[in-house]
Motif scaffolding. Structure first.
Motif, short mmCIF file in Angstrom:
data_model
loop_
_atom_site.label_atom_id
_atom_site.label_comp_id
_atom_site.label_asym_id
_atom_site.label_seq_id
_atom_site.Cartn_x
_atom_site.Cartn_y
_atom_site.Cartn_z
N PRO A 167 -5.82 8.97 0.87
CA PRO A 167 -5.25 8.14 -0.20
C PRO A 167 -3.94 8.67 -0.79
CG PRO A 167 -7.41 9.00 -0.81
CD PRO A 167 -7.17 9.43 0.58
N ASP A 168 -3.68 9.98 -0.68
CA ASP A 168 -2.45 10.54 -1.23
C ASP A 168 -1.39 10.83 -0.16
OD1 ASP A 168 -3.34 10.53 -3.90
OD2 ASP A 168 -4.53 12.32 -3.52
N ASP A 169 -1.66 10.43 1.08
CA ASP A 169 -0.73 10.72 2.18
C ASP A 169 0.31 9.63 2.35
OD1 ASP A 169 -1.76 13.21 3.01
OD2 ASP A 169 -3.38 12.21 4.09
N ILE A 170 1.42 10.03 2.99
CA ILE A 170 2.53 9.12 3.27
C ILE A 170 3.03 9.40 4.68
CG2 ILE A 170 4.86 8.40 2.57
CD1 ILE A 170 4.16 9.69 -0.22
N PHE A 171 3.39 8.34 5.39
CA PHE A 171 3.99 8.45 6.71
C PHE A 171 5.28 7.64 6.72
CE2 PHE A 171 4.75 6.47 10.85
CZ PHE A 171 4.93 7.60 11.64
N VAL A 172 6.34 8.23 7.27
CA VAL A 172 7.63 7.54 7.37
C VAL A 172 8.11 7.62 8.82
CG1 VAL A 172 10.06 7.56 6.64
CG2 VAL A 172 8.25 8.10 4.98
N HIS A 213 -2.80 1.55 -1.39
CA HIS A 213 -2.02 0.52 -2.07
C HIS A 213 -2.18 0.64 -3.58
CE1 HIS A 213 0.13 -3.23 -2.53
NE2 HIS A 213 -0.83 -3.66 -3.34
N ALA A 214 -3.39 0.98 -4.02
CA ALA A 214 -3.68 1.09 -5.46
C ALA A 214 -2.87 2.22 -6.11
CB ALA A 214 -5.17 1.32 -5.68
N ARG A 215 -2.49 3.23 -5.34
CA ARG A 215 -1.74 4.38 -5.87
C ARG A 215 -0.24 4.32 -5.54
NH1 ARG A 215 -5.75 9.46 -4.45
NH2 ARG A 215 -7.64 8.52 -5.31
N ARG A 216 0.26 3.15 -5.20
CA ARG A 216 1.65 3.04 -4.76
C ARG A 216 2.67 3.45 -5.83
NH1 ARG A 216 -0.42 -1.76 -5.71
NH2 ARG A 216 0.68 -3.32 -6.93
N MET A 217 2.34 3.29 -7.10
CA MET A 217 3.29 3.68 -8.16
C MET A 217 3.54 5.19 -8.13
SD MET A 217 4.15 0.82 -9.31
CE MET A 217 4.99 1.02 -10.84
N GLN A 237 23.61 -2.79 5.34
CA GLN A 237 24.21 -1.48 5.56
C GLN A 237 23.58 -0.42 4.67
OE1 GLN A 237 26.73 -0.83 7.93
NE2 GLN A 237 26.05 -2.88 8.55
N GLY A 238 23.35 0.75 5.25
CA GLY A 238 22.87 1.90 4.48
C GLY A 238 21.37 1.96 4.36
N MET A 239 20.90 3.17 4.12
CA MET A 239 19.46 3.43 3.97
C MET A 239 18.90 2.58 2.84
SD MET A 239 16.99 5.28 5.25
CE MET A 239 17.65 6.76 5.99
N PRO A 240 17.82 1.85 3.10
CA PRO A 240 17.20 1.03 2.05
C PRO A 240 16.64 1.87 0.91
CG PRO A 240 16.34 0.48 4.22
CD PRO A 240 17.15 1.73 4.38
N ARG A 241 16.57 1.28 -0.24
CA ARG A 241 15.92 1.91 -1.40
C ARG A 241 14.50 1.38 -1.48
NH1 ARG A 241 20.14 2.29 -6.36
NH2 ARG A 241 21.84 3.23 -5.19
N LEU A 242 13.55 2.28 -1.46
CA LEU A 242 12.15 1.88 -1.51
C LEU A 242 11.71 1.64 -2.95
CD1 LEU A 242 10.59 4.38 1.05
CD2 LEU A 242 11.31 2.02 1.44
N ALA A 243 10.84 0.64 -3.13
CA ALA A 243 10.26 0.34 -4.43
C ALA A 243 8.80 -0.03 -4.23
CB ALA A 243 11.01 -0.82 -5.09
N PRO A 244 7.94 0.25 -5.20
CA PRO A 244 6.51 -0.08 -5.06
C PRO A 244 6.27 -1.56 -4.75
CG PRO A 244 6.82 1.40 -6.91
CD PRO A 244 8.20 1.01 -6.44
N SER A 245 7.12 -2.44 -5.26
CA SER A 245 6.93 -3.88 -5.04
C SER A 245 7.15 -4.29 -3.59
CB SER A 245 7.88 -4.67 -5.94
OG SER A 245 9.23 -4.36 -5.62
N GLN A 246 7.73 -3.42 -2.77
CA GLN A 246 8.00 -3.74 -1.36
C GLN A 246 6.81 -3.42 -0.45
OE1 GLN A 246 11.32 -1.13 -0.96
NE2 GLN A 246 12.80 -2.67 -1.64
N PHE A 247 5.77 -2.81 -0.99
CA PHE A 247 4.62 -2.40 -0.19
C PHE A 247 3.49 -3.41 -0.31
CE2 PHE A 247 7.10 1.33 -0.41
CZ PHE A 247 6.77 2.10 0.69
N ALA A 248 2.85 -3.66 0.85
CA ALA A 248 1.71 -4.57 0.87
C ALA A 248 0.81 -4.22 2.05
CB ALA A 248 2.18 -6.02 1.00
N PRO A 249 -0.49 -4.47 1.90
CA PRO A 249 -1.43 -4.19 2.99
C PRO A 249 -1.15 -5.01 4.26
CG PRO A 249 -2.61 -4.43 0.93
CD PRO A 249 -1.18 -4.84 0.67
N ASN A 250 -0.59 -6.20 4.12
CA ASN A 250 -0.37 -7.06 5.28
C ASN A 250 0.91 -6.72 6.05
OD1 ASN A 250 1.58 -8.03 3.55
ND2 ASN A 250 0.92 -10.17 3.64
#
Length: 172
Positions: free
Chosen positions: A72-77, A140-144, A95-108
Motif C-alpha cells: 500500500p505504500d509502494d510506488i512504481f514509475v 488509491h486511498a493513500r494517493r494524497m 512538451q516536457g516532463m508531466p506534473r503529477l497530481a493525485p487527481s490524475q490517478f485512478a484504478p482503471n
C-alpha cells in the motif's frame, strides 16, 4: 544515480532505479539460408524503472512482474522511450516532463485491474524524444500521501536531448 541511454535519475533515499534496454532481434540476415533480410527487425528503446521496493530482474516495460508486488505504500514509475520518429507530434505533442497530481490517478488506468492500486499515464516529448510516463501507486486511498513521493522521483529524472545524445555517440 542510474544513468544510461540518455536517461538518469537521482532518486530520493529508498528508491531502486534501473535504466535498461532489451536486446533487439538477432541479425539473421547474415545467417546462410535466413529469410529475415526482408522481415522487420525489433527496435528496442530505453526504459527507466524506479520503485520503492526491490524490482525483479525480469519485468515488463510497464511493470509486469513488479506492480503485483506493490504494498500500500509502494510506488512504481516507468519512463518508456518511444524514440525520435514520433516525438513532438500527435499523442507525444505535449512538451516536457508531466506534473503529477493525485487527481490524475485512478484504478482503471492499470493494464489489468489490481485491488487497491491506482495509476497515471502521460505521453509527452522532451528534447526531440517521445516518452510515456506510467506511474502506479500501491493504494488509491493513500494517493494524497503517495503522489508527492512519486513527484520527488519524477523531478529527479534527467533526459538528454536527441542532438546531445547523437553528439555523444549514444542512441536513444
Amino acid at each position: 544515480m542510474a544513468d544510461a541511454y540518455g536517461l538518469a535519475a537521482d532518486a530520493p533515499r529508498g528508491w531502486h532505479v534501473a535504466v535498461t534496454r532489451r536486446p533487439g532481434a538477432t541479425d539473421t540476415a547474415a545467417t546462410p539460408g535466413a529469410r529475415a533480410a526482408f522481415e522487420p527487425q525489433d527496435v528496442t528503446r530505453p526504459v527507466l524503472h524506479a520503485c520503492t521496493r526491490a524490482m525483479p530482474t525480469a519485468r515488463g516495460d510497464f511493470g509486469t512482474g513488479v506492480v503485483d508486488l506493490l504494498g500500500p505504500d509502494d510506488i512504481f514509475v516507468a519512463l518508456v522511450d518511444y524514440g525520435t520518429e514520433v516525438a513532438d507530434q500527435g499523442l507525444f505533442e505535449k512538451q516536457g516532463m508531466p506534473r503529477l497530481a493525485p487527481s490524475q490517478f485512478a484504478p482503471n488506468r492499470l493494464q489489468r485491474p489490481l485491488p487497491g492500486l491506482s495509476a497515471s499515464q502521460h505521453f509527452f516529448s522532451s528534447g526531440g524524444r517521445a516518452f510515456c510516463l506510467f506511474t502506479v501507486i500501491g493504494s488509491h486511498a493513500r494517493r494524497m500521501a503517495s503522489v508527492p513521493r512519486a513527484v520527488a522521483l519524477v523531478n529527479s529524472v534527467q533526459i538528454t536531448d536527441r542532438a546531445t545524445l547523437a553528439r555523444q555517440g549514444g542512441h536513444p
